[in-house]
Motif scaffolding. Structure first.
Motif, PDB file in Angstrom:
ATOM      1  N   HIS A   1      22.492 -19.900 -26.347  1.00 25.87           N
ATOM      2  CA  HIS A   1      22.592 -21.545 -26.649  1.00 25.87           C
ATOM      3  C   HIS A   1      22.449 -22.109 -25.405  1.00 25.87           C
TER       4      HIS A   1
ATOM      5  N   CYS B   1      18.410 -24.753 -34.345  1.00 28.63           N
ATOM      6  CA  CYS B   1      19.142 -23.218 -34.054  1.00 28.63           C
ATOM      7  C   CYS B   1      20.333 -22.999 -34.905  1.00 28.63           C
TER       8      CYS B   1
ATOM      9  N   CYS C   1      23.065 -22.217 -34.442  1.00 24.77           N
ATOM     10  CA  CYS C   1      24.266 -22.584 -34.154  1.00 24.77           C
ATOM     11  C   CYS C   1      24.709 -24.200 -34.132  1.00 24.77           C
TER      12      CYS C   1
ATOM     13  N   GLN D   1      22.801 -26.701 -32.848  1.00 29.64           N
ATOM     14  CA  GLN D   1      21.996 -27.312 -31.655  1.00 29.64           C
ATOM     15  C   GLN D   1      20.571 -27.253 -32.179  1.00 29.64           C
TER      16      GLN D   1
ATOM     17  N   CYS E   1      17.719 -24.185 -28.255  1.00 34.01           N
ATOM     18  CA  CYS E   1      18.227 -23.203 -27.636  1.00 34.01           C
ATOM     19  C   CYS E   1      17.352 -22.058 -27.033  1.00 34.01           C
TER      20      CYS E   1
HETATM   21 ZN   LIG Z   1      21.779 -22.235 -30.581  1.00 33.64          ZN
END
Ligand SMILES: [Zn+2]
Length: 299
Positions: A162, A172, A174, A176, A179
């Protein structure tokens, strides 16, 4: 002294008995019963442990487990896990397995365990400062500094997948965007391969690289440059003696390793030492076994 090493992933559960020299006995791999849920996964773990104990009656002194997800190693608890292991988040794996098996249990993240394995018997032997980067469904990372695994207070250290490569890049899971994992994982390569030819996946892409298809070469060249860029950031942050690259994508590394090495040389003045992992899919079992051996040998 023997211990059981176990590697819990979203696809397979692997386990075996290891002695203090890293010899493995009774190695097994079974599909993780993800669809049946957490209780079935735990039942499967207990069954494998009992089957292994029968092979070496009275000889097993501890169990080491490497599990996908973020792990609070001192509490033995899974702090965070994706739906690849349903219900896993919040599980106190150590307590559950210790109660069932009456043996001391030591648990860490699966990538940390693999890093520990590579340090013991693989590509990181002799080094006290190294980083393992795994290229698989996602991109994992583990840091060993001064001979110690670095987990971070919430089990989140080493999440190199990440690192942001492109601001406002590919979103992504996550939260964000841009990444590293979105460009150099197996999942990313599947997606990128489809942008060239809707019938391709990452395996077709690699076949076309081997056949010198210019579109495939262009894509794998970008992959190598993006991976090298990520590794250069890792080098600058952690200053490891070695960066070990493992994970399923390494099966294809002869097709792209030279490009990666070349971008790593041209992209920085820092001398980087990037090496392939050596233990393949045994790294997790061996590293988990080593974690257990370290604890029972010390105490
Ligand atoms: Zn990510």
């Amino acid at each position: 002294m023997d211990v059981i090493g176990m590697d819990i992933g979203g696809t397979n559960i692997k386990a075996g008995i290891a002695d203090s020299k890293g010899q493995l006995f009774g190695e097994v791999s079974v599909p993780t019963p993800v669809k049946e849920g957490k209780e079935a996964i735990i039942a499967c773990m207990k069954k494998l442990i009992e089957e292994l104990r029968v092979l070496r009656p009275e000889m097993i002194s501890a169990i080491g487990i490497g599990s996908a997800g973020r792990i609070d190693t001192s509490a033995g608890r899974v702090v965070y896990a994706t739906d690849n292991l349903p219900g896993w988040m919040g599980t106190n794996l150590r307590e559950v397995i210790e109660e069932a098996c009456s043996l001391p249990v030591f648990i860490d993240n699966d990538v940390n365990a693999a890093a520990w394995g590579e340090g013991w018997l693989g590509a990181a032997q002799g080094s006290s400062h190294y980083v393992l980067v795994t290229l698989g469904t996602g991109v994992g990372g583990a840091l060993v500094h001064n001979g110690q695994l670095i987990n971070g207070p919430r089990g989140g250290a080493g999440e190199v997948g990440h690192l942001i490569l492109y601001p406002r890049g590919t979103p992504c899971n996550c939260g964000q965007a841009g990444c590293l994992e979105q460009y150099v994982s197996g999942t990313a390569l599947n997606r990128l391969a489809r942008t060239v030819n809707s019938d391709w996946n990452s395996y077709d892409l690699m076949k076309q690289v081997a056949a010198a298809d210019p579109r495939a070469i262009e894509l794998i060249d970008r992959f190598a440059e993006e991976l090298a860029t990520g590794l250069i950031s890792i080098q600058n942050i952690y200053d490891p003696e070695r960066i070990i690259i493992g994970g399923g994508l390494m099966e294809t590394h002869p097709l792209w390793w030279d490009r990666l090495a070349s971008y790593a040389v041209s992209g920085t003045l820092v001398n980087m030492h990037i090496v392939p992992a050596q233990l393949g899919n045994r790294a997790g079992i061996l590293g988990a076994a080593r974690l257990a051996l370290d604890h029972v040998t010390v105490s």
